[in-house]
Design a protein around this motif. Structure first.
Motif, PDB file in Angstrom:
ATOM      1  N   LEU A  85     -12.081  -4.692   5.711  1.00  0.00           N
ATOM      2  CA  LEU A  85     -11.075  -4.422   6.747  1.00  0.00           C
ATOM      3  C   LEU A  85     -10.857  -2.926   6.918  1.00  0.00           C
ATOM      4  CD1 LEU A  85      -9.074  -5.878   8.667  1.00  0.00           C
ATOM      5  CD2 LEU A  85      -7.331  -5.336   6.970  1.00  0.00           C
ATOM      6  N   ILE A  86     -10.883  -2.234   5.770  1.00  0.00           N
ATOM      7  CA  ILE A  86     -10.774  -0.780   5.841  1.00  0.00           C
ATOM      8  C   ILE A  86     -11.974  -0.209   5.102  1.00  0.00           C
ATOM      9  CG2 ILE A  86      -9.022  -0.927   3.986  1.00  0.00           C
ATOM     10  CD1 ILE A  86      -7.969   1.778   4.923  1.00  0.00           C
ATOM     11  N   SER A  87     -12.603   0.784   5.683  1.00  0.00           N
ATOM     12  CA  SER A  87     -13.710   1.439   4.981  1.00  0.00           C
ATOM     13  C   SER A  87     -13.635   2.926   5.231  1.00  0.00           C
ATOM     14  CB  SER A  87     -15.062   0.871   5.392  1.00  0.00           C
ATOM     15  OG  SER A  87     -15.018   0.418   6.696  1.00  0.00           O
ATOM     16  N   CYS A  88     -14.329   3.654   4.379  1.00  0.00           N
ATOM     17  CA  CYS A  88     -14.259   5.108   4.480  1.00  0.00           C
ATOM     18  C   CYS A  88     -15.652   5.677   4.253  1.00  0.00           C
ATOM     19  CB  CYS A  88     -13.272   5.614   3.432  1.00  0.00           C
ATOM     20  SG  CYS A  88     -13.017   7.389   3.489  1.00  0.00           S
ATOM     21  N   VAL A  89     -16.217   6.280   5.285  1.00  0.00           N
ATOM     22  CA  VAL A  89     -17.553   6.867   5.162  1.00  0.00           C
ATOM     23  C   VAL A  89     -17.442   8.391   5.175  1.00  0.00           C
ATOM     24  CG1 VAL A  89     -19.027   5.023   6.026  1.00  0.00           C
ATOM     25  CG2 VAL A  89     -17.902   6.510   7.661  1.00  0.00           C
TER      26      VAL A  89
ATOM     27  N   ALA B  13       0.838  -1.209   0.000  1.00  0.00           N
ATOM     28  CA  ALA B  13       0.000   0.000   0.000  1.00  0.00           C
ATOM     29  C   ALA B  13       0.873   1.259   0.000  1.00  0.00           C
ATOM     30  CB  ALA B  13      -0.927  -0.001   1.213  1.00  0.00           C
ATOM     31  N   ALA B  14       1.971   1.211   0.760  1.00  0.00           N
ATOM     32  CA  ALA B  14       2.865   2.375   0.840  1.00  0.00           C
ATOM     33  C   ALA B  14       3.453   2.683  -0.536  1.00  0.00           C
ATOM     34  CB  ALA B  14       3.978   2.101   1.847  1.00  0.00           C
ATOM     35  N   ALA B  15       3.872   1.620  -1.237  1.00  0.00           N
ATOM     36  CA  ALA B  15       4.477   1.812  -2.564  1.00  0.00           C
ATOM     37  C   ALA B  15       3.445   2.365  -3.545  1.00  0.00           C
ATOM     38  CB  ALA B  15       5.049   0.489  -3.065  1.00  0.00           C
ATOM     39  N   ILE B  16       2.220   1.829  -3.493  1.00  0.00           N
ATOM     40  CA  ILE B  16       1.171   2.292  -4.420  1.00  0.00           C
ATOM     41  C   ILE B  16       0.832   3.760  -4.121  1.00  0.00           C
ATOM     42  CG2 ILE B  16      -1.236   1.949  -5.141  1.00  0.00           C
ATOM     43  CD1 ILE B  16      -0.830  -1.079  -4.520  1.00  0.00           C
ATOM     44  N   LEU B  17       0.788   4.095  -2.838  1.00  0.00           N
ATOM     45  CA  LEU B  17       0.487   5.481  -2.449  1.00  0.00           C
ATOM     46  C   LEU B  17       1.538   6.431  -3.026  1.00  0.00           C
ATOM     47  CD1 LEU B  17      -1.413   7.253  -0.647  1.00  0.00           C
ATOM     48  CD2 LEU B  17       0.234   6.947   1.192  1.00  0.00           C
ATOM     49  N   LYS B  18       2.794   6.042  -2.893  1.00  0.00           N
ATOM     50  CA  LYS B  18       3.858   6.914  -3.412  1.00  0.00           C
ATOM     51  C   LYS B  18       3.784   7.039  -4.935  1.00  0.00           C
ATOM     52  CE  LYS B  18       7.458   6.513   0.085  1.00  0.00           C
ATOM     53  NZ  LYS B  18       8.862   6.127   0.243  1.00  0.00           N
ATOM     54  N   GLU B  19       3.406   5.925  -5.603  1.00  0.00           N
ATOM     55  CA  GLU B  19       3.264   5.984  -7.075  1.00  0.00           C
ATOM     56  C   GLU B  19       2.181   6.981  -7.484  1.00  0.00           C
ATOM     57  OE1 GLU B  19       2.244   2.097  -8.585  1.00  0.00           O
ATOM     58  OE2 GLU B  19       4.087   1.288  -7.697  1.00  0.00           O
ATOM     59  N   HIS B  20       1.166   7.115  -6.612  1.00  0.00           N
ATOM     60  CA  HIS B  20       0.040   7.993  -6.946  1.00  0.00           C
ATOM     61  C   HIS B  20       0.133   9.350  -6.267  1.00  0.00           C
ATOM     62  CE1 HIS B  20      -1.481   4.030  -8.101  1.00  0.00           C
ATOM     63  NE2 HIS B  20      -2.249   4.685  -8.956  1.00  0.00           N
ATOM     64  N   LYS B  21       1.347   9.746  -5.928  1.00  0.00           N
ATOM     65  CA  LYS B  21       1.480  10.990  -5.162  1.00  0.00           C
ATOM     66  C   LYS B  21       0.940  12.215  -5.926  1.00  0.00           C
ATOM     67  CE  LYS B  21       6.201  11.748  -6.585  1.00  0.00           C
ATOM     68  NZ  LYS B  21       7.562  11.338  -6.352  1.00  0.00           N
ATOM     69  N   ALA B  22       1.124  12.235  -7.250  1.00  0.00           N
ATOM     70  CA  ALA B  22       0.735  13.440  -7.990  1.00  0.00           C
ATOM     71  C   ALA B  22      -0.775  13.703  -7.943  1.00  0.00           C
ATOM     72  CB  ALA B  22       1.250  13.368  -9.422  1.00  0.00           C
ATOM     73  N   PRO B  23      -1.626  12.719  -8.319  1.00  0.00           N
ATOM     74  CA  PRO B  23      -3.072  13.026  -8.268  1.00  0.00           C
ATOM     75  C   PRO B  23      -3.583  13.285  -6.857  1.00  0.00           C
ATOM     76  CG  PRO B  23      -2.697  10.705  -8.857  1.00  0.00           C
ATOM     77  CD  PRO B  23      -1.372  11.392  -8.904  1.00  0.00           C
ATOM     78  N   ILE B  24      -2.998  12.616  -5.851  1.00  0.00           N
ATOM     79  CA  ILE B  24      -3.470  12.832  -4.473  1.00  0.00           C
ATOM     80  C   ILE B  24      -3.064  14.234  -4.008  1.00  0.00           C
ATOM     81  CG2 ILE B  24      -3.392  11.997  -2.089  1.00  0.00           C
ATOM     82  CD1 ILE B  24      -2.920   9.174  -3.228  1.00  0.00           C
TER      83      ILE B  24
ATOM     84  N   VAL C  76      -7.337   5.815   0.248  1.00  0.00           N
ATOM     85  CA  VAL C  76      -7.963   4.525   0.570  1.00  0.00           C
ATOM     86  C   VAL C  76      -7.936   3.611  -0.662  1.00  0.00           C
ATOM     87  CG1 VAL C  76     -10.188   3.433   1.148  1.00  0.00           C
ATOM     88  CG2 VAL C  76      -9.380   5.405   2.472  1.00  0.00           C
ATOM     89  N   HIS C  77      -8.065   4.202  -1.831  1.00  0.00           N
ATOM     90  CA  HIS C  77      -8.023   3.405  -3.056  1.00  0.00           C
ATOM     91  C   HIS C  77      -6.672   2.687  -3.189  1.00  0.00           C
ATOM     92  CE1 HIS C  77      -9.575   2.013  -6.802  1.00  0.00           C
ATOM     93  NE2 HIS C  77      -8.589   2.547  -7.501  1.00  0.00           N
ATOM     94  N   CYS C  78      -5.621   3.302  -2.690  1.00  0.00           N
ATOM     95  CA  CYS C  78      -4.289   2.659  -2.724  1.00  0.00           C
ATOM     96  C   CYS C  78      -4.296   1.402  -1.858  1.00  0.00           C
ATOM     97  CB  CYS C  78      -3.208   3.632  -2.254  1.00  0.00           C
ATOM     98  SG  CYS C  78      -3.090   5.073  -3.332  1.00  0.00           S
ATOM     99  N   PHE C  79      -4.998   1.424  -0.742  1.00  0.00           N
ATOM    100  CA  PHE C  79      -5.138   0.222   0.107  1.00  0.00           C
ATOM    101  C   PHE C  79      -5.982  -0.821  -0.629  1.00  0.00           C
ATOM    102  CE2 PHE C  79      -3.234   1.103   4.252  1.00  0.00           C
ATOM    103  CZ  PHE C  79      -2.994   2.471   4.151  1.00  0.00           C
ATOM    104  N   HIS C  80      -6.994  -0.336  -1.328  1.00  0.00           N
ATOM    105  CA  HIS C  80      -7.851  -1.226  -2.119  1.00  0.00           C
ATOM    106  C   HIS C  80      -6.994  -1.951  -3.177  1.00  0.00           C
ATOM    107  CE1 HIS C  80     -11.438  -2.507  -4.370  1.00  0.00           C
ATOM    108  NE2 HIS C  80     -10.809  -2.084  -5.452  1.00  0.00           N
ATOM    109  N   LEU C  81      -6.175  -1.168  -3.886  1.00  0.00           N
ATOM    110  CA  LEU C  81      -5.332  -1.751  -4.939  1.00  0.00           C
ATOM    111  C   LEU C  81      -4.308  -2.726  -4.368  1.00  0.00           C
ATOM    112  CD1 LEU C  81      -4.660   1.436  -7.141  1.00  0.00           C
ATOM    113  CD2 LEU C  81      -6.202  -0.474  -7.664  1.00  0.00           C
TER     114      LEU C  81
END
Ligand code: G3H
Length: 478
Positions: free
Chosen positions: A206-210, A73-84, A194-199
């Protein structure tokens, strides 16, 4: 309605049956930027139910596997740093570079949680009974750390991603499930995170976001019987939450009025640059911002001149242009800050710059000769306004710091380490920085507030420990 961001429940992106949405206003344009689902109590119930079930399986998942998923998840988050980061720019007007830093820091934080978790959760204790009077060596006690269950994470607008993962990372590595309620400003950045955790492939539920209105689901979430722990960062809503919450562990970080005490022997150039960084980065919208300067009278003129010269160099404008000072998060926040400025003006503070505001954009302002009867001496502006109080003794500085209802951090500038240590001991704050501005990071350092600044201690290690409880098994020999 395609332009409303969906919420995340049971491993899926969903629309709320309420059919309602919440608008997120861009602080710079002051126009609606995004919309998120206005979830209702019914969706919260569903999320809690699935979080409980998912947690049971997750707790049985080997620790190294949990760590592996977090690293992913950490790696995916960093890959998506620009749009976030782009969402952060638009939702909370954080300068573009700082927005990227927030996402990268968050990826590092998640990886660190995974590493720290496998170490500290991989160890337990072994105790023998004969150390306590009256006992033979007939009882062996084995302890380990077990998860609490469902952790509710509520981060604030100023670090929606980073202060979300600082709760999610420790919760998940420790075997808990997690329900995230993002702040409205920053909700879309949170949904992307959260989508990065999903991916990464975390189990469903296990993780949800309301998302939604605090008035509709706030109390319902925090008082929900399915919640086993609340980790909250924000304003004094936290005090209300702690009064209403049940018998569950709470982690609260609720702001500060961090004092900067400047002694006569301080390196004033170092002080001035730290006041600028500490007082004005992200336009003062940090709980750890320098919020009052307490300077010895004999060096006050020189220090104020140095800070004034640096304030003049701060760029003021849009977050897209990476300006130092950007619009504050909302119109009501700007109005509140203006109220503090007007109060100081009426009571005779010295304005080092003229007060200027356009929409939510407030120019940086240093207020000298602030007196204790002014609101700015005590209140947290969460904006680019910094009061200077001149003191004639160190004791006066310590007294002002300790008279605050807050006690998050503070800092001292002096070349005399012995004096610094004594002052640090006397300051009633969770952390004291010597010769640097207050800051939460590095993110594995303990982070805690006294008094109205919070409950418990954060930082990666403390959060992992706080999100577990000790379980013992005693072997009784005949
Ligand atoms: O706003 C509160 C944050 O915990 C402060 O974090 O010191 O990294 O800006 P920071």
């Amino acid at each position: 309605d395609g332009d409303v961001f969906k919420y995340y429940s049971e491993g899926e992106w969903k629309k709320s049956p309420s059919g309602k949405s919440v608008s997120i206003i861009n602080p710079t344009t002051r126009k609606p930027q995004y919309k998120v689902q206005a979830c209702t109590q019914q969706e919260v119930n569903k999320v809690m139910e699935t979080a409980k079930i998912a947690q049971k399986q997750w707790a049985k998942t080997p620790l190294w596997k949990r760590a592996e998923l977090l690293h992913k998840a950490a790696a995916i988050l960093k890959e998506h740093k620009a749009p976030i980061a782009d969402c952060l720019v638009k939702e909370i007007a954080k300068p573009a570079k700082d927005s990227v830093t927030e996402v990268v820091r968050s990826g590092d934080l998640i990886s660190y949680c995974a590493e720290e978790g496998v170490r500290i959760l991989g160890e337990g204790k072994f105790l023998v009974s004969d150390s306590f009077p009256g006992n033979e060596r007939t009882k062996y006690c084995l302890t380990s750390k077990v998860p609490l269950g469902v952790v509710l994470a509520i981060p604030p607008f100023n670090y929606p991603v980073n202060l979300a993962v600082s709760k999610i990372g420790p919760a998940l590595i420790a075997g808990n499930s997690l329900v995230l309620k993002p702040p409205t400003q920053g909700a879309v950045a949170c949904l992307h995170m959260v989508h990065c955790f999903h991916l990464a492939g975390f189990p469903k539920g296990l993780i949800s976001c309301v998302t939604g209105k605090g008035s509709e689901i706030g109390d319902f979430l925090t008082m929900h019987p399915g919640v086993n722990c609340i980790s909250f960062t924000g304003g004094d809503t936290g005090i209300a939450i702690s009064k209403k919450a049940g018998m569950i562990p709470l982690q609260m970080e609720l702001g500060g009025k961090d004092a900067c005490i400047v002694l006569e022997d301080a390196d004033l150039d170092l002080v001035a640059s730290n006041i600028i960084k500490g007082g004005f980065s992200y336009s003062g919208q940090r709980c750890t911002a320098v919020k009052v300067v307490l300077v010895m009278e004999s060096v006050a003129d020189t220090l104020v001149e140095k800070v004034k010269a640096k304030v003049a160099k701060l760029t003021v404008g849009s977050p897209e242009d990476d300006c130092d000072i950007t619009p504050v998060v909302s119109e009501s926040s700007a109005n509140f800050i203006e109220g503090l400025v007007m109060d100081a003006k009426q009571k005779g503070a010295t304005f080092c710059q003229s007060y200027k505001r356009e929409g939510n954009l407030i120019w940086p302002l240093l207020l000298d000769n602030v007196q204790p009867d002014m609101r700015i001496a005590w209140e947290e502006p969460f904006g680019p306004i910094l009061p200077v109080i001149r003191i004639t003794s160190v004791e006066e500085g310590i007294h002002h710091c300790n008279a605050s209802n807050f006690g998050l951090q503070g800092c001292i500038f002096t070349r005399d380490i012995n004096k610094a240590m004594l002052i640090s001991d006397a300051m009633e704050t969770g952390t004291v920085q010597i010769n640097s501005a207050p800051a939460r990071g590095p993110d594995h350092f303990p982070f805690q507030g006294l008094k109205d600044s919070g409950i418990g201690s954060q930082g990666i290690t403390n959060s992992i420990n706080m999100m577990t409880k000790i379980k013992s098994t005693v072997i009784n020999l005949p």
